[in-house]
Design a protein around this motif. Structure first.
Motif, short mmCIF file in Angstrom:
data_model
loop_
_atom_site.label_atom_id
_atom_site.label_comp_id
_atom_site.label_asym_id
_atom_site.label_seq_id
_atom_site.Cartn_x
_atom_site.Cartn_y
_atom_site.Cartn_z
N ASN A 85 0.83 -1.20 0.00
CA ASN A 85 0.00 0.00 0.00
C ASN A 85 0.87 1.26 0.00
N HIS B 122 0.49 -5.22 3.65
CA HIS B 122 -0.10 -3.90 3.86
C HIS B 122 0.30 -3.45 5.27
N GLN C 246 0.97 6.55 -9.66
CA GLN C 246 2.26 5.89 -9.53
C GLN C 246 2.91 5.81 -10.90
N CYS D 132 -3.60 6.58 -5.54
CA CYS D 132 -2.67 7.65 -5.89
C CYS D 132 -2.00 7.33 -7.23
N GLN E 198 -5.67 1.48 -3.35
CA GLN E 198 -4.62 2.46 -3.61
C GLN E 198 -5.03 3.29 -4.82
N CYS F 32 0.55 4.12 -1.28
CA CYS F 32 -0.14 5.42 -1.19
C CYS F 32 -0.49 5.80 0.25
N THR F 33 -0.64 4.82 1.13
CA THR F 33 -1.14 5.09 2.48
C THR F 33 -0.27 4.54 3.61
N TRP F 34 0.87 4.00 3.33
CA TRP F 34 1.66 3.32 4.35
C TRP F 34 2.35 4.26 5.33
#
Length: 119
Positions: free
Chosen positions: A73, A114, A101, A99, A97, A75-77
């Motif tokens: 993940n 994740h 890339q 975002c 996800q 985008c959010t990790w």
């Protein structure tokens, strides 16, 4: 016949019960790791706390890592956007996800988790 079945069950239990299992992700447990690769949204983290998860991975340059995984993940990790290569994290459920890339092909471990970085 009963003796044969009982013996088979007994030896099977000993044989299969003696296999050493690796760690499995525990909900709520905090893990420690080091980011060893972070290129274009491809993030690889190596456990530094003795956890035996992930895989053994050798890069194309010959660098070998044990207990390493790809962040599933990107985008959010890491919500705080910290820069330190050392991270404390927990495992989290899968999150979509969304975002942007880049499409750069980067060599990464095949094991993915994740995670969420915690302060």
């Amino acid at each position: 016949m009963r003796t044969f079945i009982a013996g088979t069950v007994f030896f099977s239990a000993i044989f299969f019960g003696s296999c050493r299992k690796t760690d499995s992700p525990e909900a709520g447990r905090t893990y420690m790791g080091q980011v060893v690769e972070n290129i274009c949204g491809n993030i690889a983290v190596e456990f530094t706390d003795g956890t035996r998860l992930g895989e053994t991975w050798t890069t194309s340059t010959g660098t070998k890592y044990k207990n390493i995984f790809k962040v599933a993940n990107p985008c959010t990790w890491r919500p705080g956007g910290g820069k330190s290569p050392f991270v404390k994290f927990v495992f989290v459920p899968q999150v979509p996800q969304t975002c942007a890339q880049c499409l750069l092909a980067v060599e990464m471990p095949s094991t993915e988790y994740h995670i969420q970085v915690v302060e």
